[in-house]
Write a protein that holds these residues in place. Sequence first.
Motif, mmCIF file in Angstrom:
data_model
loop_
_atom_site.group_PDB
_atom_site.id
_atom_site.type_symbol
_atom_site.label_atom_id
_atom_site.label_comp_id
_atom_site.label_asym_id
_atom_site.label_seq_id
_atom_site.Cartn_x
_atom_site.Cartn_y
_atom_site.Cartn_z
ATOM 1 N N VAL A 131 23.394 -10.473 18.917
ATOM 2 C CA VAL A 131 24.748 -10.698 19.414
ATOM 3 C C VAL A 131 25.721 -10.097 18.411
ATOM 4 O O VAL A 131 25.728 -10.486 17.241
ATOM 5 C CB VAL A 131 25.044 -12.197 19.605
ATOM 6 C CG1 VAL A 131 26.477 -12.396 20.086
ATOM 7 C CG2 VAL A 131 24.054 -12.817 20.593
ATOM 8 N N SER A 132 26.494 -9.137 18.860
ATOM 9 C CA SER A 132 27.482 -8.504 17.986
ATOM 10 C C SER A 132 28.813 -9.202 18.184
ATOM 11 O O SER A 132 29.420 -9.116 19.247
ATOM 12 C CB SER A 132 27.604 -7.010 18.329
ATOM 13 O OG SER A 132 28.560 -6.393 17.505
ATOM 14 N N THR A 133 29.255 -9.924 17.147
ATOM 15 C CA THR A 133 30.448 -10.753 17.281
ATOM 16 C C THR A 133 31.075 -11.006 15.923
ATOM 17 O O THR A 133 30.429 -10.850 14.883
ATOM 18 C CB THR A 133 30.092 -12.109 17.937
ATOM 19 O OG1 THR A 133 31.283 -12.869 18.131
ATOM 20 C CG2 THR A 133 29.127 -12.899 17.072
ATOM 21 N N GLY A 134 32.327 -11.419 15.934
ATOM 22 C CA GLY A 134 32.982 -11.874 14.721
ATOM 23 C C GLY A 134 33.334 -13.346 14.821
ATOM 24 O O GLY A 134 34.082 -13.863 14.003
ATOM 25 N N ASP A 135 32.786 -14.032 15.825
ATOM 26 C CA ASP A 135 33.132 -15.425 16.118
ATOM 27 C C ASP A 135 32.115 -16.365 15.469
ATOM 28 O O ASP A 135 30.923 -16.319 15.795
ATOM 29 C CB ASP A 135 33.143 -15.606 17.645
ATOM 30 C CG ASP A 135 33.653 -16.980 18.063
ATOM 31 O OD1 ASP A 135 33.804 -17.848 17.186
ATOM 32 O OD2 ASP A 135 33.899 -17.178 19.273
ATOM 33 N N LYS A 136 32.595 -17.222 14.577
ATOM 34 C CA LYS A 136 31.690 -18.138 13.867
ATOM 35 C C LYS A 136 31.000 -19.120 14.812
ATOM 36 O O LYS A 136 29.901 -19.595 14.531
ATOM 37 C CB LYS A 136 32.443 -18.896 12.781
ATOM 38 C CG LYS A 136 33.460 -19.908 13.293
ATOM 39 C CD LYS A 136 34.164 -20.632 12.163
ATOM 40 C CE LYS A 136 35.039 -21.762 12.660
ATOM 41 N NZ LYS A 136 36.089 -21.361 13.603
ATOM 42 N N ASP A 137 31.666 -19.465 15.939
ATOM 43 C CA ASP A 137 31.079 -20.421 16.879
ATOM 44 C C ASP A 137 29.728 -19.943 17.404
ATOM 45 O O ASP A 137 28.875 -20.745 17.786
ATOM 46 C CB ASP A 137 32.015 -20.661 18.064
ATOM 47 C CG ASP A 137 33.360 -21.230 17.623
ATOM 48 O OD1 ASP A 137 33.562 -21.383 16.410
ATOM 49 O OD2 ASP A 137 34.199 -21.504 18.496
ATOM 50 N N MET A 138 29.539 -18.635 17.439
ATOM 51 C CA MET A 138 28.290 -18.068 17.975
ATOM 52 C C MET A 138 27.073 -18.409 17.111
ATOM 53 O O MET A 138 25.929 -18.223 17.537
ATOM 54 C CB MET A 138 28.404 -16.545 18.079
ATOM 55 C CG MET A 138 29.343 -16.068 19.167
ATOM 56 S SD MET A 138 28.561 -16.147 20.771
ATOM 57 C CE MET A 138 29.655 -15.097 21.711
ATOM 58 N N ALA A 139 27.305 -18.907 15.900
ATOM 59 C CA ALA A 139 26.182 -19.253 15.020
ATOM 60 C C ALA A 139 25.267 -20.282 15.660
ATOM 61 O O ALA A 139 24.085 -20.369 15.322
ATOM 62 C CB ALA A 139 26.706 -19.765 13.676
ATOM 63 N N GLN A 140 25.801 -21.061 16.621
ATOM 64 C CA GLN A 140 24.961 -22.068 17.298
ATOM 65 C C GLN A 140 23.864 -21.424 18.131
ATOM 66 O O GLN A 140 22.880 -22.082 18.482
ATOM 67 C CB GLN A 140 25.824 -22.973 18.179
ATOM 68 C CG GLN A 140 26.506 -22.270 19.341
ATOM 69 C CD GLN A 140 27.457 -23.181 20.103
ATOM 70 O OE1 GLN A 140 27.049 -23.837 21.065
ATOM 71 N NE2 GLN A 140 28.710 -23.217 19.665
ATOM 72 N N LEU A 141 23.991 -20.134 18.466
ATOM 73 C CA LEU A 141 22.984 -19.443 19.284
ATOM 74 C C LEU A 141 21.810 -18.916 18.457
ATOM 75 O O LEU A 141 20.784 -18.531 19.012
ATOM 76 C CB LEU A 141 23.630 -18.266 20.028
ATOM 77 C CG LEU A 141 24.743 -18.583 21.023
ATOM 78 C CD1 LEU A 141 25.285 -17.297 21.625
ATOM 79 C CD2 LEU A 141 24.252 -19.527 22.115
ATOM 80 N N VAL A 142 21.984 -18.847 17.129
ATOM 81 C CA VAL A 142 20.965 -18.225 16.281
ATOM 82 C C VAL A 142 19.653 -19.002 16.354
ATOM 83 O O VAL A 142 19.620 -20.233 16.303
ATOM 84 C CB VAL A 142 21.464 -18.131 14.820
ATOM 85 C CG1 VAL A 142 20.349 -17.707 13.885
ATOM 86 C CG2 VAL A 142 22.632 -17.154 14.730
ATOM 87 N N SER A 143 18.573 -18.250 16.494
ATOM 88 C CA SER A 143 17.234 -18.842 16.549
ATOM 89 C C SER A 143 16.261 -17.843 15.952
ATOM 90 O O SER A 143 16.669 -16.836 15.367
ATOM 91 C CB SER A 143 16.858 -19.151 18.008
ATOM 92 O OG SER A 143 16.677 -17.927 18.725
ATOM 93 N N ASP A 144 14.969 -18.101 16.120
ATOM 94 C CA ASP A 144 13.973 -17.138 15.630
ATOM 95 C C ASP A 144 14.090 -15.803 16.340
ATOM 96 O O ASP A 144 13.631 -14.784 15.830
ATOM 97 C CB ASP A 144 12.555 -17.705 15.828
ATOM 98 C CG ASP A 144 12.298 -18.895 14.925
ATOM 99 O OD1 ASP A 144 12.993 -19.001 13.886
ATOM 100 O OD2 ASP A 144 11.424 -19.722 15.252
#
Length: 914
Positions: A131-144
């Motif tokens: 995911v190419s983003t500058g939004d910190k909220d997207m960190a919730q999507l991070v997984s293996d």
Amino acid sequence: MSNAPLILVDGSSYLYRAFHALPPLTNSKGQPTGAVKGVINMIRRIDKDYPGSVVAVVFDAKGKTFRDEIFAEYKAHRPPMPDDLRSQIEPIHNIIRAMGIPILMIDNVEADDVIGTLARQATEQGVDVVVSTGDKDMAQLVSDHVTLVNTMTDTVMDREGVKEKFGIPAELIIDFLALMGDKVDNIPGVPGVGEKTALALLQNLGGLDAIYGDLEAIRELGFRGAKKMPEKLLEHKDAAYLSYELATIKLDVPLDCGPKDLAMSPPDNQALLALYQDMEFKTWIKELSEPVEPADAADSSDAGASVTPDITETEYETLLTEESFLRWLDALKGADVFAFDTETTSLDYMQARVVGVSFAVEAGKAAYVPFGHDYLDAPEQLPEDWVWEQLKPLLEDPNHKKVGQNLKYDMSVLANQGIQLRGIAYDTMLESYVLDSTASRHDMDTLAERHLDVKTVHFEDIAGKGAKQLTFNQIPLEQAGPYAAEDADITLRLHQTLWPQLKAEKSLLGVFEEIERPLLSVLSRIERNGALIDTQLLGQQSVEITERLETLEKQAFDLAGEEFNLGSTKQLGHILFEKLELPVIKKTPKGAPSTAEEVLQELALDYPLPKLLIEYRGLSKLKSTYTDKLPKMVNPVTGRVHTSYHQAVTATGRLSSSDPNLQNIPIRNEEGRRIRKAFIAPAGYKLVAADYSQIELRIMAHLSGDEGLQRAFAEGLDVHRATAAEVFGVDLDKVTDEQRRSAKAINFGLIYGMSAFGLAKQLHVGRHEAQQYIDLYFERYPGVQRYMDQTRVEAAEKGYVETLKGRRLYLPEINSRNGMRRQAAERTAINAPMQGTAADIIKLAMLEVDAWLADASVDARIIMQVHDELVLEVSENQLDAVCEGLKTRMESAMSIDVPLLVEVGIGDNWEMAH
């Protein structure tokens, strides 16, 4: 999992970031284009970085979302989209589509939720996602299998990256946002819960459910306010869970297409060309246009013929026979200008051994002559002595023009070889720097990518990195030859691109030809002269500093009531702001209380520990940078230390230095002055230090044309005392030391753009009183006020300011919508002409003095240039004549409306002379 990840681009995130991060670019029709360029640049980069991947760009669609339904105030504080950004959305969408990249916009659904849903579906189908983003909220999507990448900051965030950045795993990011809230999106959170408290709760108890399941456990956690936190959380439980729902990215949005339906099409180059032409994106237009016949660029000194050809193929030779070498030597002798470069064993110009040289006379063709590569058998390379014998007359001939990239280095290593490089006509590093000191770095690799769109082979690519990095003489010739030849070729092509631009700007051409180009030879000589130091004195000072540091450490432990690591910002923050409960002056970007130098200085006014820490930090830096390090930097052959001066680093034209950095030795404290004592004169000589007095204030008097300020300098008055007399309305002889100190702070503060708030802090007075001083100052010196106001207006119109010699400083933020950035640019606009003119004056003085020392039978040499000061070694029996000649030449280096004053001191060491 598939090897090629699916790339989901958060278009809405980059849209705003590009708009606010870049200066307000427009085309000739006045259309704003900055956001278009920023977003498309980012997408091009993603496309390039992930070959073989499908890229899809997701934008927010118009209309309300489910979040607006459950919380009417959601994003209510966000201002409407600026018109300048709104007008760029359609061109962005059109260009992305023409690139063959799918765009997704789902009515009544935010881009985050579309991305979250596609990411979940893709990973379930065995496809990794970036995911190419500058939004910190997207960190919730991070997984293996889901990673974030931010192309604007060049950072990648996987599971470990999330933990490192936030202090919690990705699974707790929603809980983190729920507790803290989000001002941007108007998510309420729990009042009074900041980053530190949220982390303490999450790290010790777990997520929101776990926290509310054991509220009493919070009282034992030990953070500030822990005892009352359970009641606060209970009171705002509904807000916390509402915030959780608002912050949660949906993973189940109904979509018409899934990850497997996303496909890229071949780019529509015709449509792209038309769109780029409309936006006037010249580099991208050039990419898509048919290659044109290159103009004859044989004479690179002629602007009309200096058009850089598009090179699709290169011819690089490695010369191993006399016949091939002599053929190239004839070509060099017949060329109007040739590019020249050395390959060496070290970046240290005093210890580097030349192992080969490269040349180019026309774009795309270059040659490398190896003669010092260790792995080559002797018969396979030309004899070094023979090569130098053939090259020396050409390199020393002033009529044969040379161009290089940072030729000062090559000049120095050749001097160690017994060759005096002459005919230095051009230097691409300096050409770029004079054209625009702020545009980019000025190293060859950066310039090649920026001006030629060529990605060069970097040294690390062929030599490796770290402790196992090879020196150039160890690199196989199959790699070394093309690498070295490319250096010469790229240098020539850069010159053919940059020189016409420089010739078109008369004032900039003057800066290059009258200051920067001739100065490189002077700096090379000063560097090689070096400075003699007293290593025993420095060793003794190191021992004394170590003892003082130990004493300070013990005192710090006593004040803190416990032992801690004085170098750890985390431990220091705990001691100062949690244990001692000192006021928090400023916070870091992550929200932690700052322990930066300016914070400690403010706290030191009222508290003993910060004052002690400032002394500890200063002494530690002096010890590691100078007293311990300088003795190790003594050259074994010369017995001296040899700094490196950098012409193309600072924005304003001032020189910087490194290894050692001579510009940062403090002069206002005893320890710094003792380091200067270690710079000594050899037997039979003295050190002479010649320093411009109050040069920037004198330049301000000239630029502003203020009669009062000019009169003070013309009459030789103490300008700070004269200012105090004007501002405080007293006779000159009645000015107190305190009034003079205040006037000095005003004089220097205003030329650096200091506000009333800043002056109040410096003078320890109220802001209102500081503003009164400033108002009085401008009342007495109205020319200064006019100059400042006029400079702000002209800088905003032109986008740059100039020194008296025509050196230009561009100000990309001068029309920024961000008030803080714009004001910082305005402060720079006021100060840069003064600082830059001062830099020009000291450089012109160096040229004058160097020429005088070379022509006259004077036993003296320049050994250092620091700020507004020249330091020379002078024979004891010529001191009077040299001091007089030095003062005269420095004071007449440039003519301005007030006299330049140079103060000259003599001593056995630098501190005595200064």
